[in-house]
Scaffold this motif. Structure first.
Motif, mmCIF file in Angstrom:
data_model
loop_
_atom_site.group_PDB
_atom_site.id
_atom_site.type_symbol
_atom_site.label_atom_id
_atom_site.label_comp_id
_atom_site.label_asym_id
_atom_site.label_seq_id
_atom_site.Cartn_x
_atom_site.Cartn_y
_atom_site.Cartn_z
ATOM 1 N N ILE A 114 84.863 -25.438 23.532
ATOM 2 C CA ILE A 114 84.432 -25.800 24.319
ATOM 3 C C ILE A 114 83.722 -27.381 24.606
ATOM 4 C CG2 ILE A 114 82.725 -25.431 26.256
ATOM 5 C CD1 ILE A 114 83.416 -22.717 25.775
ATOM 6 N N LEU A 160 77.304 -17.910 42.457
ATOM 7 C CA LEU A 160 78.647 -18.249 43.237
ATOM 8 C C LEU A 160 79.327 -16.930 43.611
ATOM 9 C CD1 LEU A 160 79.874 -21.767 41.976
ATOM 10 C CD2 LEU A 160 78.691 -20.992 43.970
ATOM 11 N N TRP A 161 79.243 -16.210 42.594
ATOM 12 C CA TRP A 161 80.284 -14.861 42.704
ATOM 13 C C TRP A 161 79.649 -13.896 43.604
ATOM 14 C CZ3 TRP A 161 80.022 -10.141 38.985
ATOM 15 C CH2 TRP A 161 80.759 -9.235 39.557
ATOM 16 N N ARG A 184 86.233 -29.905 24.393
ATOM 17 C CA ARG A 184 86.634 -29.864 25.940
ATOM 18 C C ARG A 184 85.904 -30.755 26.663
ATOM 19 N NH1 ARG A 184 91.298 -27.636 28.508
ATOM 20 N NH2 ARG A 184 92.653 -27.771 26.921
ATOM 21 N N VAL A 185 84.788 -30.837 26.239
ATOM 22 C CA VAL A 185 84.098 -31.618 27.236
ATOM 23 C C VAL A 185 84.224 -33.064 26.941
ATOM 24 C CG1 VAL A 185 81.549 -32.527 27.573
ATOM 25 C CG2 VAL A 185 82.003 -30.109 27.432
ATOM 26 N N PHE A 222 83.890 -17.016 35.797
ATOM 27 C CA PHE A 222 83.136 -17.174 34.296
ATOM 28 C C PHE A 222 82.283 -16.059 34.526
ATOM 29 C CE2 PHE A 222 79.481 -18.744 31.883
ATOM 30 C CZ PHE A 222 79.974 -18.430 30.629
ATOM 31 N N ALA A 223 81.975 -15.527 35.853
ATOM 32 C CA ALA A 223 80.977 -14.455 35.907
ATOM 33 C C ALA A 223 81.882 -13.118 36.037
ATOM 34 C CB ALA A 223 80.101 -14.646 37.235
ATOM 35 N N LEU A 250 74.435 -22.716 34.021
ATOM 36 C CA LEU A 250 75.919 -22.616 34.472
ATOM 37 C C LEU A 250 76.232 -21.068 34.478
ATOM 38 C CD1 LEU A 250 77.952 -24.675 34.514
ATOM 39 C CD2 LEU A 250 78.994 -23.706 32.363
ATOM 40 N N LYS A 251 75.568 -20.293 33.640
ATOM 41 C CA LYS A 251 75.954 -18.904 33.943
ATOM 42 C C LYS A 251 75.106 -18.142 35.064
ATOM 43 C CE LYS A 251 76.460 -17.053 29.239
ATOM 44 N NZ LYS A 251 76.117 -16.502 28.030
ATOM 45 N N ARG A 263 84.513 -20.818 19.503
ATOM 46 C CA ARG A 263 84.343 -21.076 21.176
ATOM 47 C C ARG A 263 83.507 -22.131 21.541
ATOM 48 N NH1 ARG A 263 81.869 -18.649 25.402
ATOM 49 N NH2 ARG A 263 80.691 -17.341 23.853
ATOM 50 N N TYR A 274 84.899 -24.143 41.778
ATOM 51 C CA TYR A 274 84.430 -22.754 41.900
ATOM 52 C C TYR A 274 85.005 -21.706 41.467
ATOM 53 C CZ TYR A 274 83.153 -19.561 45.707
ATOM 54 O OH TYR A 274 82.618 -18.166 46.370
ATOM 55 N N VAL A 323 87.762 -28.443 31.507
ATOM 56 C CA VAL A 323 86.565 -27.899 30.598
ATOM 57 C C VAL A 323 86.469 -26.580 31.178
ATOM 58 C CG1 VAL A 323 84.028 -28.506 29.946
ATOM 59 C CG2 VAL A 323 85.950 -30.429 30.351
ATOM 60 N N LEU A 353 74.689 -20.015 37.800
ATOM 61 C CA LEU A 353 75.229 -20.589 39.010
ATOM 62 C C LEU A 353 76.520 -20.109 39.048
ATOM 63 C CD1 LEU A 353 75.590 -22.946 40.939
ATOM 64 C CD2 LEU A 353 77.020 -23.989 39.261
ATOM 65 N N ALA A 354 77.199 -19.424 38.047
ATOM 66 C CA ALA A 354 78.447 -18.719 38.193
ATOM 67 C C ALA A 354 78.368 -17.271 38.845
ATOM 68 C CB ALA A 354 78.957 -18.275 36.859
ATOM 69 N N ARG A 355 77.212 -16.621 38.503
ATOM 70 C CA ARG A 355 76.716 -15.342 38.967
ATOM 71 C C ARG A 355 76.387 -15.547 40.601
ATOM 72 N NH1 ARG A 355 76.879 -11.051 35.971
ATOM 73 N NH2 ARG A 355 75.621 -9.813 37.607
ATOM 74 N N ALA A 368 77.822 -16.479 46.867
ATOM 75 C CA ALA A 368 78.711 -17.273 47.792
ATOM 76 C C ALA A 368 79.944 -16.795 48.098
ATOM 77 C CB ALA A 368 79.003 -18.774 46.866
ATOM 78 N N ASP A 369 80.608 -16.031 46.953
ATOM 79 C CA ASP A 369 81.984 -15.567 47.170
ATOM 80 C C ASP A 369 81.934 -14.241 47.989
ATOM 81 O OD1 ASP A 369 84.536 -16.501 46.587
ATOM 82 O OD2 ASP A 369 84.825 -14.512 45.661
ATOM 83 N N LEU A 394 84.079 -21.306 37.981
ATOM 84 C CA LEU A 394 82.765 -20.917 37.818
ATOM 85 C C LEU A 394 82.512 -19.333 38.089
ATOM 86 C CD1 LEU A 394 80.410 -23.810 38.916
ATOM 87 C CD2 LEU A 394 80.586 -22.885 36.633
ATOM 88 N N VAL A 395 83.351 -18.996 39.309
ATOM 89 C CA VAL A 395 83.236 -17.618 39.424
ATOM 90 C C VAL A 395 84.005 -16.904 38.686
ATOM 91 C CG1 VAL A 395 83.976 -15.802 41.296
ATOM 92 C CG2 VAL A 395 82.908 -18.096 42.102
#
Lengths: 769, 520, 542, 108
Positions: free
Chosen positions: A179, A614-615, A182-183, C295-296, A607-608, A175, C289, C432, A610-612, A618-619, C292-293
């Protein structure tokens, strides 16, 4: 110039093999599977060789063979036309030969290496898939087609690194490879897009004449070409494991060893070098910032990876860092304009590095999968073929005359030394001096890297093949030479590692030799120059060139000597002492400069996180909460309130009726004056007409007060609206504010234009001349 | 004083309805026995729940078909009469007290169709709850007669008479479930407020009469500009306005409506929600849109009732929907929803005044679509919510899983609810579409339309709640037996016809739309 | 007159009637009817391809529905709708086949819901009359509501109602805008008409355009769903049964983007000029967004749902870059997303049927037990990631390229291309991130050691499941390997649409009264005669 | 004498005011009284106030329509009273009370 040739067969055969093996391989025996796999690659190799023969024999130097997969364009969108076209010119010819033949060797090797693997067919399916994709990559006649192969090999790399998917580590490594690549692809993709934006084509053959377009300034003071080059190079960094995107390659050693040899040493990782050479026109554009970037990154990568390689203990890790380092060499080559040198190093490296990996595989095969070189030692006597082929490879990579590495590495060093970088005219003296010093810096860095290379490769050799065995008894008991299907490729590659350099002997060395020999020794250069790439810069003066060669050789021999002194016959005390005395440096190197940790800290974790965030925040709270919770909650709250109004008391209902009636009365009268002060103004000379009331109907029920000149005193009071409205003749020119007040005498409500904006929603004022 | 025989023909629907009502009363009186079959029992012996005696058909079973046949006949007359109207204007009769025009006939037709469907769905309910009385049919007929008078009224006198005749019948109907406290309370509340408002209406008529000197609508229309500014006329007119807003259950004159619709026997509620509302809107149309203000003579600029109507329309839509939002009882939810729909209809009325005659079609179409839908929905409510122990099982919990227990009824209910919510392809959708279309022709009505749209959204929520309960939820685990749907052919057929009409009007709306648009 | 379009649109309703005739208990028969009818519709829909001219409307039918109101049952198909229609008809039998084990209760109702849904979807794709479009658009809503609500998961009530309400918000506003345009068109031409061509040629004032555009765009962007209007989607996807998720992801979401391209963009050029930058930014925010979301997410379906947000962000971005490459890319991405995400949901359905959980941490190492399934999932994953050779690549590539190169096309609206490079770059970043979460998903589910004892006995794909997956896989490859099949039909239509847009934009907005494209003085003649329809030559005196 | 003069000058307005007063009394009665019967009577008062106003106007304008309407109103009022009483009786049978405040089964 161009000739049609069924090039598609070269790529298609491995794909067919892959399809057969992946779909039906589980039902077929290992024998048939390997037959299909090797047959497909062999077929591709033969077709490719035939094609190259035709190319070299029948066509002029700039000629090429072309082919298309489909009659129609592959992608058509408005003015964008991309054909699924293949092309074989002299540059891709080199690559195609390397890819097909080395792939064939490694396929054969793998039939032995993987014979006990239950997922035999899958392995060969992937391997064939890889070969096909790689061939698409090198044969593609435009950047998008190359990109298809580029991504295809990335996928195969992912699949093969994670081939033993049962272990999470392997899957993660795969992976990571994907990835990180991919970058890089992000850049590659942008490069393609930018190029198309600027040129309107992405076909290699069509780009050449348009390249001047790229000289236009584009962004941040750099020309467009620079940015295209940078974007493409980001892609190459990913694929060819350059700083800062090299981190995946050492981890990629989790895959089976033939995979490491084929993909992560000989072919795929060199794709970046190939692309830079392929699009060299873009990189060549002055000012040569792109070239400086490429060569600088290459040089630093070469050194950094080489230093890490010094201390690694895992057989394949050492080789992996070595690969990274050698790729850095190649990038210095193609980055400093020494394209021939870079490509040649690519070729020679393919031989000796594939060989090194296969040798490593052979050793680990014998060691039962053990890869720690501190547990090996003295294997030479058990595995003579492996040992001596390995010996050849080590000489080659260290750059000892007359092994292949000598010529190619020397060409790169010479090219770097002699390179000229041109920057903008405005560069001040200091900058100019730095630019002038840049080739020397490249040369110096590479020389240092070459020393490290020689050292760690021979450290490896000595630790593995000489001295006494440091592993367990059981392992020792099982030590054996590998079967012929594994040793045969080793030998063939060793031959290649010895001889392949001879077609690229520098002119200065072949000087004075017979014409026919010169033709042979300069073959590589003649083949590529001037067909595809410009000639490598030559150092001024033969003496300098000889000196460089001598210096490089001495450096390499010094490295070998140091390795021999420390590790000959096992890990010497001196080696331990050096390690202990340089503990911080050792730790830094052992931990690979903590780059993985840095990435984890700077990129992965944020990033992880941020993802959390955001979820969860934010979401869930802001977006969803804002849209689906607040609104309905509000409505619901009102709903409950409204229900509660209805308390069952009939007399309340009656009161509501009466209050409602009052409200109706109020509502129906309240608005009248409002409507009364709406209206329109017309001017006839100094006469200003004012028609009030909404629409056509003058509201003659209302009475008005009008202040025509805005002095606060009403000029007309208690007037009703006449048919033609009101008018006023101004005595003087000027701008006047008009205030109108409407009053409903029946209901005693009134409104003024001062607070009710009249008509066109502008303050009511009038200008008369 | 002369009497024109043609008046008899022209007022035939009215006369026939009255006669039919009398006939039905007589038939009922001469039927042999009173109630047959057991009314519900106070307590249901648990062990004999299976042997529980279901109410059986009374000897008045034939009244329903007779009523339906009579109504169909009258409907035929109503359908025939437009041929007797020549020219654009209506035919005045009884010394200009009534007018026969296409508008009146169309609204009468809507009321009668609603009544037919209501009558078809009623007897099973009445029988099951032990209130099978012949008077029901007669009272429906009399009420209908009142409605016809109202929609044909050309004079304030007939307006008053129509309103009263219509209301009196309905007062009784609302309270006919004599054993039910809720029904009695509903009737009491309705009656009290209704009578109170009758007082307002009468007083208003008196004031208007006093200021203008006539009760003839056509004369009022021609004299109004002179009198419009006089508070006497103004107040009188507003009182009349208010009393009609009460009849259509517009906020804030609506407060009786949820209680009454909720407490009255379900078929009666359906009748009130549709017939009464339709007739009252016809009255509003005649009195306000026509007499006071189309856009041509701009009388509304003097009386300002449009402003009031504007505000009331907003309030009505919004409050009706908001209050319906959290109702647990389906019947009560429908009651509030009918208030909200009055708000939408008011948009049509306002459009009539602001935009002009082109709003008539949408208004009438909406009325028709609404009538068919609500009658059907109330039919289903009566159908599916019967509780064997008496009363009704009306909460959403009771209806959970209805889609499984009674798929046909649930499907019909779904269609009606979707129509109420304005989903295509149903009559309700086209009605809203048609209505909003005309309202959008004037920018000043845009806020009204937007609020209407926002309200539609709210309403979708609570309509879907019912569908959700019926299909998505399992029946609440409970020891109590679930509701036992009625089984009656007439009921099923009535609901089926209503459902087909709802779908048919949604899929092929044009004929009715054209009919409505042409009903001047 | 070719009857293909009404036939495929109404054929599913015939299936509904059949289902109503067959007794409820005959579940297998119902399934048979469902699959048979949808398969027939698919085969019939293939007939569309013969003699297809992508740049014009083919197989047009125009039947009077309510002619006095200007409503006609008017269907037609061009390059923009062609593949979406075929995607729909293609998916339906596949979806029905996939539900054999998943839907065992209320089979008849399910089949009916799916069939009605198909009618709604096809009708909405084919409609050339905005009233018809709206009707079908709404008709889609209810069956989907039932599919989520009846056969859905635990929080299905919430998800179903959320789905409906979200959609209704937009569609009601769209209805208003539609009516407004209808009235304005009447003012401009003197005729009542909902015809697509009339509406497209109608030019409103800038302010009107803006308001109408906002209403249309809201309706479509909710459906897409565009950030930040997307939150209904994860809920709907998670709670819907597999079939529902597949239809939702593969077809229903496409209505948003299809509507934008077909209606919102051509209708209101001046508003598009004003709003396009905002839409573009929302789209790229959605891409990043959503990724990213995603991903979580611990729940597979939710992960894929958020990935849809990201993928559809590409689509919206492509549409609003307003150049043929990006719009082609958006169209292509719509198809590709339909196949890849549909395939992913089908795959999730496979393991959900076996384990009744969708939590990623319940899985791991399934490859050992289910190699064929793993391969299938891998292919869909890679298609979703945008690997060349599979469906996802071409669309993403074209969108990014189109975005990046937007400055090459003079559409006359500088604001649209102002940030083209930056947008393209961020969008490429989405590629990506796409790899990040999708590979994470694949690794968590399929790779690593098989530790969970519940997973140790899982059977691989059955023959039926294989039959379900096979066409999807083939399409994934087809879309990736030979995009010309599709692009050769899409491209001319897109080019034509953009040309029309450009023409209309060049004509400028109306000043005060609405006018029709091609007529400079908009007002109808005083005697009420309609102004000349666009494109018709003025009558010349003889 | 003054009183008589005043009596002689009683005109329309006096009747109207009287009507309004009675109307107001009726309204207040409906509002304030809790007993259903008394509210019924108050409503009758309102109707009669309306009638009075109607008749006053009719008399003042020498117009018969108002008078005719008054007769109709009387009839209607009678019918209404009958029905109202019936409803009250029905309510009383159910509840044993005619207190309006107790009518709270139906609410919210």
């Amino acid at each position: 110039m161009t000739q049609n040739y069924p090039l598609y067969l070269i790529a298609l055969l491995p794909f067919l093999g892959a399809a057969l093996n992946l779909l039906f391989g589980r039902r077929l025996g290992n024998g048939i599977v390997s037959l299909i796999a090797c047959g497909a690659v062999a077929g591709a190799a033969l077709v490719a060789t035939k094609a190259v023969w035709i190319l070299g024999h029948d066509l002029p130097t700039k000629g090429m063979l072309v082919d298309q997969f489909f009659e129609k364009d592959w992608i058509t969108a408005g003015d964008l036309h991309v054909a699924a076209g293949l092309m074989l010119d002299r540059l891709s010819a080199v690559m195609v030969l390397i890819v097909t033949w080395i792939a064939l060797l490694i396929h054969i090797y793998a039939t032995g290496y993987m014979e006990h693997e239950p997922d035999y067919a899958r392995f060969f399916g992937y391997l064939n898939l890889f070969t096909g994709s790689m061939l698409i990559l090198v044969l593609g006649d435009s950047l998008p087609v190359t990109f298809v192969g580029w991504e295809g090999v990335g996928l195969c790399s992912y699949l093969l690194i994670g081939f033993w998917y049962q272990e999470d580590k392997n899957a993660t490594a795969g992976r990571k490879a994907f990835i990180v690549n991919r970058v890089g692809d992000f850049g590659f993709l942008l490069g393609i897009c930018l190029l198309w934006t600027l040129l309107g084509t992405v076909k290699y053959a069509e780009m050449g004449s348009l390249l001047n377009e790229l000289r236009r300034p584009f962004w941040m003071g750099w020309p467009a070409g620079y940015w295209v080059a940078v974007f493409l190079f980001i892609g190459c960094m990913g694929k060819s494991a350059q700083i800062p995107l090299y981190v995946w390659l050492p981890d990629a050693m989790a895959g089976p060893t033939p995979v490491s040899a084929l993909i992560h040493a000989a072919t795929m990782v060199t794709a970046g070098v190939y692309v830079v050479a392929r699009t060299h026109g873009i990189f060549d554009i002055t000012p040569s910032a792109a070239q400086m970037l490429v060569s600088g990154i290459g040089a630093i990568t070469a050194l950094m990876a080489a230093t890490i390689g010094i201390v690694q203990r895992d057989f394949k890790k050492v080789l992996a860092y070595s690969t990274v380092s050698q790729l850095g060499f190649m990038f210095v080559g193609v980055g400093s304009g020494a394209y021939v040198a870079g490509i040649m190093h690519l070729m020679t490296h393919a031989f000796f590095k594939a060989g090194l990996f296969l040798g490593a595989g052979s050793v680990m095969h014998a060691m039962g999968g053990e890869g720690d070189i501190t547990k090996m030692g003295g294997l030479g006597k058990h595995m003579p073929i492996t040992r001596w082929t390995f010996f050849v490879y080590c000489l080659a990579i260290a750059g000892i005359f007359p092994f292949a590495g000598f010529f190619s590495k020397d060409a790169i060093l010479a090219g770097a030394f002699a390179s000229k970088f041109v920057m903008a005219d405005t560069a001040n003296p200091t900058q100019q001096m730095l630019i002038n010093l840049y080739p020397k810096f490249l040369w110096g860095t590479l020389t240092l890297a070459a020393f490290c290379t020689a050292f760690y490769m021979w450290r490896l050799y000595f630790m593995v093949f000489t001295g006494t065995f440091r592993g367990t008894h059981e392992q020792e008991h099982h030590l054996h030479e590998s079967p012929p299907e594994m040793t045969l490729p080793l030998v063939v590659l060793a031959v290649g590692a010895v001889l392949s350099g001879l077609i690229g002997v520098p002119a200065v060395m072949s000087h004075g030799l017979p014409e026919s020999v010169q033709h042979f020794t300069g073959f590589f250069e003649h083949w590529l120059v001037p067909a595809i790439v410009p000639a490598s810069p030559e150092p001024h003066g033969h003496a300098l060139e000889w000196g460089l060669m001598a210096g490089a050789t001495i450096i390499s021999i010094a490295g070998i000597g140091l390795a021999a002194s420390l590790y000959r016959g096992g890990i010497s005390k001196a080696a331990e002492n050096v390690k202990n005395s340089l503990q911080p440096v050792y730790a830094l190197l052992w931990n690979k400069y903590f780059v993985d940790e840095l990435y984890d800290l700077v990129l992965v974790r944020p990033l992880k996180m941020l993802a959390r965030v955001l979820w969860r925040v934010a979401d869930a709270v802001i977006v969803d909460g804002g849209l689906t919770k607040v609104g309905p909650a509000l409505v619901g709250w009102f709903g409950t309130r409204t229900r509660r109004l209805q308390n069952g008391d009939v007399q309340r209902y009656l009161i509501a009726v009466v209050l409602g009636a009052a409200a109706v009365l109020f509502l129906s009268t309240f608005w009248l004056p409002y409507r009364g002060v709406q209206g329109s103004i017309t001017k006839e000379g100094r006469r200003v007409n004012l028609v009030l009331g909404e629409g056509k109907v003058p509201n003659n029920r209302l009475v008005y007060r009008i202040d025509w000149d805005g002095d606060g005193k009403f000029d007309e009071e208690n007037v009703r609206h006449a048919e033609k409205g009101f008018f006023h003749d101004y005595q003087n020119a000027g701008t006047f504010r008009i205030v109108v007040e409407a009053h409903d005498p029946d209901w005693h409500v009134g409104k003024s234009s001062a607070d009710w904006i009249l008509g066109a929603r502008k303050p009511l004022s009038v200008t008369v001349e | 004083m002369t009497f024109d025989v043609a008046d008899l023909q022209n007022s035939a629907p009215l006369l026939l309805l009255t006669v039919a009502g009398l006939v039905l009363m007589l038939l009922d009186a001469f039927s042999r026995s009173k109630l047959v079959g057991a009314p519900y029992q106070k307590k249901m012996p648990a062990e004999t729940s299976e042997a529980y005696p279901l109410p059986v058909a009374g000897s008045r079973g034939y009244l329903m078909p007779v009523t339906v046949l009579l109504l169909l006949g009258i409907l035929a007359v109503v359908a025939w009469l437009p041929g007797q109207i020549h020219g654009d204007h209506g035919v005045f009769m009884y010394r200009d007290m009534l007018v026969l025009d296409r508008f009146g006939l169309l609204v009468s037709g809507i009321c009668i169709v609603g009544a037919i469907l209501g009558v078809m769905t009623a007897p099973a309910f009445l029988r099951a709850h032990g209130l099978e009385m012949g008077e029901y049919y007669a009272l429906v007929m009399f009420s209908l007669a009142g409605m016809v008078i109202l929609v044909m009224a050309a004079d304030l006198v007939t307006v008053f008479l129509g309103v009263e005749i219509m209301s009196l019948g309905v007062y009784v109907l609302a309270g006919m479930w004599r054993k039910s406290q809720r029904s009695a309370e509903a009737a009491m509340k309705y009656f009290l407020v209704g009578a109170f408002v009758s007082g307002l209406l009468l007083y208003g008529i008196a004031l208007v009469y006093g200021s203008v000197g006539t009760t003839l609508l056509s004369e009022i229309r021609s004299r109004a500009p002179v009198f419009a500014s006089r508070p006497l006329f103004y107040i009188g007119w507003m009182l009349i306005f208010v009393s009609f807003l009460f009849k259509v259950a517009a906020v804030p004159f609506h407060m009786w409506a949820p209680d009454t619709y909720d407490g009255a026997p379900t078929p009666v509620s359906g009748f009130m929600m549709t017939g009464v509302k339709a007739a009252a809107f016809a009255g509003l149309y005649r009195l306000f849109a026509v007499t006071l203000g189309d856009s041509q003579n701009a009388l509304q600029a003097y009386t300002g009732w449009v402003h009031a109507a504007y505000g009331i329309a907003i309030l009505t839509m919004t409050l009706g929907n908001l209050a319906a939002l959290h109702q647990e009882s389906i019947k009560r939810m429908l009651a509030y929803s009918s208030i909200a729909h009055a708000g939408y209809l008011l948009i049509g009325l306002i459009a009539m005044a602001v935009v002009g005659d082109s709003a008539r079609g949408p208004l009438l179409f909406y009325l028709a679509a609404y009538t068919v839908t609500v009658v059907g929905a109330m039919g289903v409510v009566g159908w599916l919510s019967r509780d064997l122990r008496g009363g009704e099982r009306l909460t959403l919990d009771d209806w959970a899983g209805m889609g499984q227990r009674h798929p046909a009824g649930a499907l019909a209910m779904t269609i009606f609810l979707l129509s109420l919510g304005g989903f295509p392809p149903t009559a309700g959708f086209f009605g809203k579409f048609y209505l909003f279309r005309v309202a959008l022709e004037k920018p000043s009505l845009l806020p009204l339309v937007l609020i209407g749209i926002a309200n539609s959204l709210i309403s979708v929520y609570y309509y879907l709640r019912v569908i959700t309960a019926m299909y998505f939820r399992a029946p609440a685990p409970s020891s109590e037996p679930a509701s036992e749907p009625l089984s009656s052919t007439a009921l099923s057929v009535g609901v089926l016809i209503a459902a087909l009409l709802v779908l048919g009007l949604g899929l092929m709306p044009e004929w009715l739309a054209n009919l409505c648009a042409a009903a001047n | 007159m070719s009857m293909i379009l009404p036939v495929i649109t109404l054929l599913p309703l015939l299936g509904v009637l059949l289902c109503l005739v067959v007794p409820r208990e005959e579940a297998a028969l119902h399934r048979g009817i469902g699959i048979g009818v949808t398969l027939t519709a698919f085969l019939v829909s293939l007939l569309v391809l013969s003699g297809f001219d992508p740049a014009t409307m083919n197989h047009v039918v125009k039947w009077a529905w309510a002619p006095s109101l200007g409503i006609h049952f008017h269907l037609g198909i061009d390059g923009i709708s062609l593949w979406l229609v075929l995607l729909t008809t293609f998916l339906m039998p596949v979806v029905l086949l996939s539900t054999v084990n998943a839907i065992t209760e209320k089979v008849r109702e399910f089949i009916i819901a799916v069939l009605v849904l198909e009618t709604g979807m096809l009708g909405a794709f084919l409609a050339l009359d905005l009233f018809v479009f709206y009707v079908f658009w709404e008709v889609m809503l209810i069956p989907m509501y039932f599919i989520i609500g009846i056969w859905g998961g635990e929080r299905r009530l919430y998800a179903a109602i959320k789905f409906v309400l979200y959609t209704m918000v937009g569609s009601l506003l769209m209805l208003i805008a539609l009516l407004y345009m209808y009235i304005k068109a009447h003012q401009a031409t003197g005729q009542w008409s909902f015809a697509y061509d009339t509406m497209r040629n109608l030019i409103l004032t800038p302010q009107e355009q803006l308001l109408c555009f906002v209403a249309f765009a809201l309706a479509f962007c909710i459906k897409v769903p565009l950030f930040p209007l997307h939150t209904w989607l994860p809920d709907a996807h998670v709670e819907a049964p597999t079939a529902g998720s597949v239809i939702l992801a593969s077809v229903l979401l496409k209505f948003g983007s299809y509507g934008l391209l077909r209606y919102a963009i051509p209708f209101f050029p001046s508003a598009v000029a004003e709003c396009a930058p905002y839409m573009q930014w929302l789209a790229v925010i959605g891409v990043v967004y959503g990724s990213l979301v995603a991903f979580a997410q611990p729940d597979i379906k939710k992960l894929i749902a958020y990935s849809s947000v990201a993928h559809m962000g590409f689509v919206v971005l492509g549409l609003f870059m307003l150049n043929p490459r990006s719009v082609n890319g958006a169209m292509y991405q719509m198809l590709a997303h339909g196949i890849s995400t549909g395939g992913l949901f089908l795959s999730v359905g496979v393991i959900y049927e076996r384990r009744h959980t969708r939590r990623l941490d319940e899985f791991g190492g399934l490859w050992q037990r289910m190699p064929y399934f793993a391969a299938t999932l891998l292919i869909f994953t890679m298609a979703s990631v945008g690997l060349p050779g599979l469906s996802g690549f071409v669309g993403e590539f074209l969108v990014i390229l189109g975005t990046f190169s937007a400055t090459r096309d003079a559409i006359g609206i500088p604001a649209v291309v102002e940030h083209a490079k930056l947008l393209g770059a961020i969008c490429a970043l989405g590629v990506v991130l796409g790899a990040v979460y999708m590979l994470w998903l694949f690794q968590r589910a399929m790779l690593g050691p098989l530790t969970n004892p519940l997973n140790k006995k899982l059977p691989d794909l059955t023959l039926r499941e294989g039959l379900v997956m096979l066409p999807m896989l083939l399409m994934a490859f087809w879309l990736g390997i030979y995009p010309s099949t599709f692009l050769s039909d899409i491209d001319p239509a897109v080019v034509k649409t953009l040309a029309a847009f450009k023409e209309k934009n060049a004509a400028g907005p109306a000043t005060d009264a609405p006018r029709m494209l091609g007529s400079t003085d908009a007002k109808p003649a005083a005697d009420g005669k309609p102004a000349l329809p666009a494109g018709h030559p003025a009558p010349t005196a003889k | 004498m003054d009183f008589l003069t005043a009596l002689m000058t009683i005109g329309l307005n006096h009747f109207l005011v009287l009507g309004l007063v009675i109307f107001g009394i009726g309204i207040m009665g409906v509002f304030l009284r809790r007993n259903a019967l008394i509210t019924l009577m108050s409503i009758e008062l309102m109707l009669n106030a309306g009638n009075l106003t109607l008749l006053s106007f009719a008399r003042a304008q020498h117009d018969m329509r108002g008078q005719a309407l008054a007769f109709l109103v009387i009839a209607v009022a009678a019918a209404e009273a009958a029905i109202g009483l019936a409803i009250v009786v029905g309510l009383f049978r159910n509840r044993k009370s005619t207190d309006l405040d107790e009518l709270n089964l139906l609410r919210f």
